[in-house]
Design a protein around this motif. Sequence first.
Motif, short mmCIF file in Angstrom:
data_model
loop_
_atom_site.label_atom_id
_atom_site.label_comp_id
_atom_site.label_asym_id
_atom_site.label_seq_id
_atom_site.Cartn_x
_atom_site.Cartn_y
_atom_site.Cartn_z
N GLY A 1 53.19 23.03 -21.75
CA GLY A 1 53.94 24.26 -21.58
C GLY A 1 53.99 24.65 -20.12
N LEU A 2 54.65 25.76 -19.86
CA LEU A 2 54.78 26.31 -18.51
C LEU A 2 54.34 27.76 -18.54
N VAL A 3 53.69 28.19 -17.46
CA VAL A 3 53.25 29.58 -17.38
C VAL A 3 53.38 30.05 -15.94
N SER A 4 53.69 31.32 -15.78
CA SER A 4 53.78 31.90 -14.45
C SER A 4 52.46 32.60 -14.13
N ILE A 5 51.83 32.16 -13.03
CA ILE A 5 50.58 32.77 -12.58
C ILE A 5 50.79 33.19 -11.13
N ASN A 6 50.61 34.49 -10.86
CA ASN A 6 50.80 35.03 -9.51
C ASN A 6 52.16 34.62 -8.93
N ASN A 7 53.20 34.76 -9.73
CA ASN A 7 54.58 34.46 -9.35
C ASN A 7 54.81 33.00 -8.99
N LYS A 8 53.95 32.11 -9.51
CA LYS A 8 54.12 30.68 -9.28
C LYS A 8 54.09 29.98 -10.63
N MET A 9 55.01 29.02 -10.83
CA MET A 9 55.07 28.29 -12.09
C MET A 9 53.97 27.22 -12.12
N VAL A 10 53.20 27.19 -13.21
CA VAL A 10 52.14 26.21 -13.40
C VAL A 10 52.51 25.37 -14.63
N VAL A 11 52.43 24.04 -14.46
CA VAL A 11 52.74 23.11 -15.54
C VAL A 11 51.44 22.79 -16.26
N LEU A 12 51.36 23.14 -17.53
CA LEU A 12 50.17 22.86 -18.34
C LEU A 12 50.35 21.52 -19.03
N LEU A 13 49.37 20.63 -18.84
CA LEU A 13 49.45 19.28 -19.36
C LEU A 13 48.57 19.10 -20.58
N SER A 14 48.97 18.19 -21.44
CA SER A 14 48.15 17.81 -22.59
C SER A 14 47.31 16.61 -22.20
N SER A 15 46.01 16.81 -22.07
CA SER A 15 45.11 15.73 -21.64
C SER A 15 45.22 14.51 -22.55
N SER A 16 45.28 14.74 -23.87
CA SER A 16 45.31 13.61 -24.80
C SER A 16 46.59 12.80 -24.66
#
Length: 178
Positions: free
Chosen positions: A136-151
């Motif tokens: 998924g994607l999430v905005s943290i402190n006005n910056k987009m962070v790409v969340l990865l699935s480790s598996s």
Amino acid sequence: MDNRTLTDIDTGEKSTQFLTFIMADEEYGVEILDVQEIRGWEPCTEIPNMPEYVKGVINLRGTIVPIVDLRQKFGLNNIEYSATTVVIVVMVLVEGKSKVMGLVVDAVSDVHTISHHDINLPPQLGQSDGPSVIRGLVSINNKMVVLLSSSLLLDLEQFKNMEQINTQRAEHAIAVND
């Protein structure tokens, strides 16, 4: 309650902690519960016939751990490893078995607790042969962070001979000790 989530008592909202890291000036994250340890970069033993992004293996307390350069796996420009280059060792459950893998990244950033309702699904940009490594994607402190699935980062086909190496190593250790 799922042991991989935290419950916010005030709102009843579920959230998860992510370790974030930097690659090519972009921020990515993996679930903190998948992280076994963070190590500084060290040369590893190369294994023939592996993709270029598999740098080799290290012996981590008796376990042979494949080391994957995420920059190369994601098609980003290569850079020289530096003092901030780290290996994030993750342990994930794949097909009912625990698998350990090291992820080479530019630098570790932070740990964030992210509410599930703040995570946006990744965009569908065409046909895909399999599941995306992007959780998924999430905005943290006005910056987009790409969340990865480790598996899903662990490409089982590429690492089948790693299991053979671990098995041979264990058999050799038993034979030596007898």
